[in-house]
Write a protein that holds these residues in place. Structure first.
Motif, short mmCIF file in Angstrom:
data_model
loop_
_atom_site.label_atom_id
_atom_site.label_comp_id
_atom_site.label_asym_id
_atom_site.label_seq_id
_atom_site.Cartn_x
_atom_site.Cartn_y
_atom_site.Cartn_z
N TYR A 93 -11.64 35.98 13.06
CA TYR A 93 -10.60 34.97 14.27
C TYR A 93 -9.44 36.19 14.22
N ARG A 94 -9.61 36.54 15.45
CA ARG A 94 -8.23 37.51 16.16
C ARG A 94 -6.88 37.49 15.76
N GLY A 95 -6.22 38.22 15.52
CA GLY A 95 -4.39 38.13 15.29
C GLY A 95 -3.85 38.27 16.33
N PRO A 112 -4.95 25.21 9.11
CA PRO A 112 -3.57 25.59 8.38
C PRO A 112 -3.81 26.40 7.01
N GLN A 113 -4.67 26.69 6.70
CA GLN A 113 -5.58 27.66 5.83
C GLN A 113 -5.41 29.10 6.32
N ILE A 114 -6.51 28.70 7.31
CA ILE A 114 -5.76 29.99 8.31
C ILE A 114 -4.92 31.29 8.78
N MET A 115 -3.91 29.64 9.20
CA MET A 115 -2.74 30.39 9.18
C MET A 115 -1.84 31.03 8.50
N SER A 116 -2.30 30.30 6.92
CA SER A 116 -1.37 30.48 5.46
C SER A 116 -1.65 32.00 5.60
N VAL A 117 -3.42 32.50 5.99
CA VAL A 117 -3.57 33.45 5.03
C VAL A 117 -3.20 34.95 6.04
N PHE A 118 -2.83 34.06 7.83
CA PHE A 118 -2.14 34.84 8.68
C PHE A 118 -1.06 35.41 8.36
N GLY A 158 -6.85 40.14 11.35
CA GLY A 158 -7.72 39.31 11.98
C GLY A 158 -8.07 38.33 10.68
N VAL A 159 -9.05 37.39 10.81
CA VAL A 159 -8.52 36.87 8.89
C VAL A 159 -10.49 36.45 9.59
#
Length: 865
Positions: A93-95, A112-118, A158-159
């Motif tokens: 995932y690109r930021g 939501p988990q990806i957004m939390s890591v960002f 990114g993630v």
């Protein structure tokens, strides 16, 4: 009820083994599965972290060389395809900052988990629905800023997300574990079954042996055959149980009682019932008991000895077996010594009275040394009694605990029954004595007096001879009793009674008629003999001086009335009434003397008052009483003024109710006890006061109205309310009504009196204590209650005038009354000496026949009088 087969030990073992196997299997399954699941999760997480590190390093190498979009797409396709080979899914995932410079790439929507890591820049690892999700942030470093010019160090560019499924792996492991546990579970069940069979077999053999032994028990002695000390069941616990069975049988042998002994004990208990036959012939009871005892135990004889009251003990010795003279003499002496030591009486006075029952088939007793004595002692306080019973046993008798218990039961039964019979004998004799005697003086009582007098009247008529009746009354007993207390009063009466008895002739009969009044019947005695006895009695009493506890000397004085039968009356009641009148005549003549009827009195004997109590009470309640009053005066002159020159002011009147019964007038208070026994005293008091208040003469009189009430009336709940209503209806102000109560009667219930006096003042009435003395209670009354008036007998005052110590008590009472504003009234002013004593004491209010006699209420003085 639970079926027998469900209560089997074998079933219990099997059920316990099954339950344990299931619980252990479940616990093993849960623990193993949990450990495996955690291990798989940890391994998957570590693998994801390693894969993420490798992917990031590869991507970093390409980025350092500067890659094109085509190279980027090829890299993404490569990592996605490589992850699918081992089941993992890799996604990049690109930021926003990377997209801003280089544009977007093909990627799933961020959850939501990806957004939390960002947002946090922290690596997250989570398992959901059998998939391990590992999300690692790609954080900008200093070397990254050359290309990512819009970022700063620490920004999340990114993630890298790796999803690795583990559900299939764990499910397969769980299934394998379950299959293995199913194979292992039956093993404990088979082992439990084998243990149950082995235990059941060994216990069965032991129980079979126990049942066999128990089936052979028919008597207590058979318990000796139950022995398991040599039993070996293969289990130490069962061996211990069987050894304890041996211990139990040993104890039972000591405690258990054979049926014949038990039946004997039951019959022994039945003998505790004391019937009239036992009381009448208790020796027969002992002989029968001795025969019954010998049906279970060999008892050669029994003996009893009881000292009741002041009687010497009587020793009774009962033999079951025949004895020769030497044995009888030896045992008699031993019993004497035993009783002497126990009761503390000289052995010489304790010669046993011996009894023999019917001959038996047992041999004659010839050896006294082969006999043993067992005893039991009783001591009682009421009635005072000491006693001992004993058994004569063979020296080598049964020494077991059961035998000792039976012997103790026999002794206890004899002790209780014979002791109770002797106590009943003493109590019966006392009842017979006190049914005719006065407990204090031991003279005949009033009931016996009337029987003796009736008999003497009939006997004199039959044999045509004269006899005399003396009615004797103490002149100063009330004063002595009030001054020195009831204990001394009882002693005083006892001493006087002895003097009266010793003054009589042989054959004369003396009775205590009641209180301080005595009566004497002199058979075959005319006027001359009666005078001689009366003179002798007065002479003895003049010489009688009794010391009080405080060292004072008190002398007796009495007035005697004499009547000759059948000269003065032909009936017992009439003769007593004549003698009673003569006694009052002696009192009015100065006391301490005797009086006989004048010739005119003899012609008109006083008719006796004989009337049924209920009829008497009905007359008192239903017929309106005649109301009389006596004035109360206040002396206006100094105490030194001569009595004949006193100025008196009438300040109050006291009400007396009189009733006419069989043609004679009587004060109603003479019958107060009969009215109280019928429960109608409150009705009578209320009717008297109501009649007083309704009298026109009283309504017009403005003076105080004194009315005596009974102590029982104090307990009536609505008495004061009804009297208040009657006073209001009659127009008599409540503060003119003074309710007076005798001091002694007021002591019955002080708590009730507290409430009554408080309510009395609440209604506006006044309260007086009549017949007050200088004792403890009058001071208690003055302290507790709001007393308005105290009435003191003038005779009591004149007596204490002569004794300085008693005078101090009188002065203290009068001083206390003055300090509390309590008006003191001297009553019973019969002589000038009484009036002088009252005036000397400083008492201003006086009342008595010397000043004014009793007159009908209709003649009550008006305010203008």
């Amino acid at each position: 009820m639970i079926p027998r087969w469900l209560r089997s030990i074998r079933l219990l073992i099997m059920a316990a083994a099954l339950a344990v196997s299931i619980l252990v299997a479940l616990a093993m399954y849960w623990a193993t599965a949990d450990v495996f699941d955690r291990t798989v999760r940890q391994s998957a997480t570590e693998m994801s972290a390693s894969l993420a590190d490798g992917t990031f390093n590869a991507m970093l190498q390409i980025m350092r060389q500067g890659w094109t979009r085509a190279q980027l797409n090829e890299f993404l396709q490569t990592i996605r395809s490589q992850g699918g080979v081992n089941g993992a899914q890799i996604e990049l995932y690109r930021g926003s900052k990377v997209i801003e410079l280089f544009g977007s790439i093909t990627q799933p929507d961020a959850d939501p988990q990806i957004m939390s890591v960002f947002a946090t820049g922290q690596t997250l690892s989570q398992m959901h629905q059998g998939v391990i999700r590992y999300d690692r942030p790609l954080i900008a470093e200093a070397q990254c800023l050359r290309c990512h010019t819009n970022a700063t160090a620490g920004n999340v560019l990114g993630v890298l997300s790796i999803a690795q499924p583990v559900a299939a792996l764990t499910q397969k492991a769980h299934q394998d574990l379950f299959n293995r546990l199913l194979v292992i579970m039956p093993i404990p069940l088979f082992a439990a079954l084998l243990i149950a069979l082995l235990l059941g077999d060994r216990m069965g053999r032991s129980l079979k042996r126990l049942k066999s032994a128990i089936s052979q028990v028919e008597r207590v002695e058979d318990l000796a055959h139950i022995r398991f000390s040599d039993a070996h069941t293969g289990f130490s616990e069962l061996d211990d149980v069987l050894v304890e069975v041996d211990t139990l049988t040993d104890k039972l042998r000591n405690l258990a009682v054979d049926r014949n002994l038990l039946e004997f004990e039951i019959r022994l208990l039945e003998r505790f019932v004391i019937t009239s036959d036992v009381v009448r012939d208790w020796r027969r009871y002992v002989r029968d008991l001795l025969q019954e005892i010998n049906t279970v135990l060999p008892i050669h004889g029994v003996f009893t000895a009881f000292a009741v009251g002041d009687r010497p003990p009587g020793v009774e010795l009962f033999w079951f077996d025949a004895t020769d003279e030497a044995v009888a003499a030896t045992l008699s002496f031993r019993v004497q010594q035993q009783v002497s030591e126990t009761l503390g009486v000289a052995a010489a006075a304790l010669v046993p009275r011996q009894h023999a029952i019917e001959p038996t088939n047992r041999p004659v007793l010839t050896n006294a040394r082969a006999l043993e004595i067992r005893t039991k002692v009783l001591t009682m306080d009421t009635p005072p009694m000491r006693g001992v019973v004993g058994l004569i046993l063979p020296l080598e008798h049964d020494q077991s605990a059961v035998a000792r218990l039976v012997i103790e039961s026999i002794l206890s039964t004899m002790l209780n029954v014979v002791g109770s019979v002797r106590a009943i004998e003493k109590h019966t004799e006392d009842l017979e004595f006190y049914a005719t005697r006065d407990p204090l003086t031991q003279l005949y009582n009033q009931r016996m007096f009337w029987s003796l007098l009736d008999y003497e009247v009939g006997r004199a008529k039959r044999h045509d001879y004269l006899f005399s009746l003396l009615v004797i009354d103490m002149d100063n007993f009330k004063t002595i009793n009030d001054t020195h207390g009831h204990a001394f009063g009882d002693l005083f009466l006892h001493q006087v009674a002895e003097q009266i008895q010793e003054s009589m002739r042989a054959g004369d009969m003396v009775a205590r008629y009641g209180g301080d009044e005595f009566a004497a019947i002199l058979p075959e005695a005319g006027e001359k003999e009666a005078r001689m006895v009366a003179d002798r009695l007065l002479h003895r009493l003049r010489n009688l001086a009794i010391k009080t506890p405080d060292g004072q000397t008190v002398r007796a004085s009495m007035s005697i009335g004499i009547a000759i039968g059948p000269t003065h009356a032909t009936t017992a009641r009439g003769l007593f009434a004549m003698a009673d009148n003569q006694m009052y005549r002696a009192k009015n003549a100065g006391k301490n003397q005797y009086a006989l009827p004048n010739p005119e009195d003899s012609l008109n004997p006083v008719p006796p008052l004989v009337m049924d109590e209920q009829a008497l009470v009905d007359t008192l309640i239903n017929e309106p009483p005649a109301l009389f009053y006596q004035s109360i005066f206040a002396t206006q002159d100094a105490p030194t003024e001569a009595g004949s020159e006193l100025l008196l002011q009438r300040v109050a009147i006291e009400l007396f109710a009189q009733v006419q019964i069989e043609g004679r007038w009587h004060l109603a208070q003479e019958f107060a006890s009969q009215i109280e026994r019928r429960g109608q005293i409150e009705t009578f008091d209320r009717s008297v006061i109501t009649a007083l208040l309704q009298s026109p003469a009283v309504q017009q009189c403005e003076r105080l109205l004194f009315v005596r009430i009974s102590s029982r009336t104090v307990r009536a709940p609505n008495f004061l309310e009804r009297i208040a209503q009657s006073a209001d209806q009659a127009g008599v102000t409540r503060d003119r009504l003074v309710l007076e109560l005798n001091e002694r009667e007021s002591l019955a219930d002080l708590t009730m009196l507290d409430r009554f006096i408080e309510s009395l003042h609440g209604y506006g009435f006044k309260f007086a204590i009549e017949n007050a003395s200088s004792g403890h209670w009058i001071f208690q009354h003055l302290r507790r209650y709001a007393v308005d008036y105290i009435k003191i007998d003038a005779d009591w005052l004149s007596y204490h005038e002569r004794i300085a110590r008693d005078r101090a008590f009188v002065d203290s009472l009068l001083g206390l009354a003055r300090a509390l504003s309590v008006t003191v009234i001297a009553t019973q002013i019969q002589t000038p000496a009484h009036l002088a004593a009252a005036r000397s004491a400083g008492i201003a209010w006086v009342q008595g026949d010397l000043l004014a006699e009793k007159n009908p209420v209709s003649q009550a003085p008006m305010p203008s009088a």
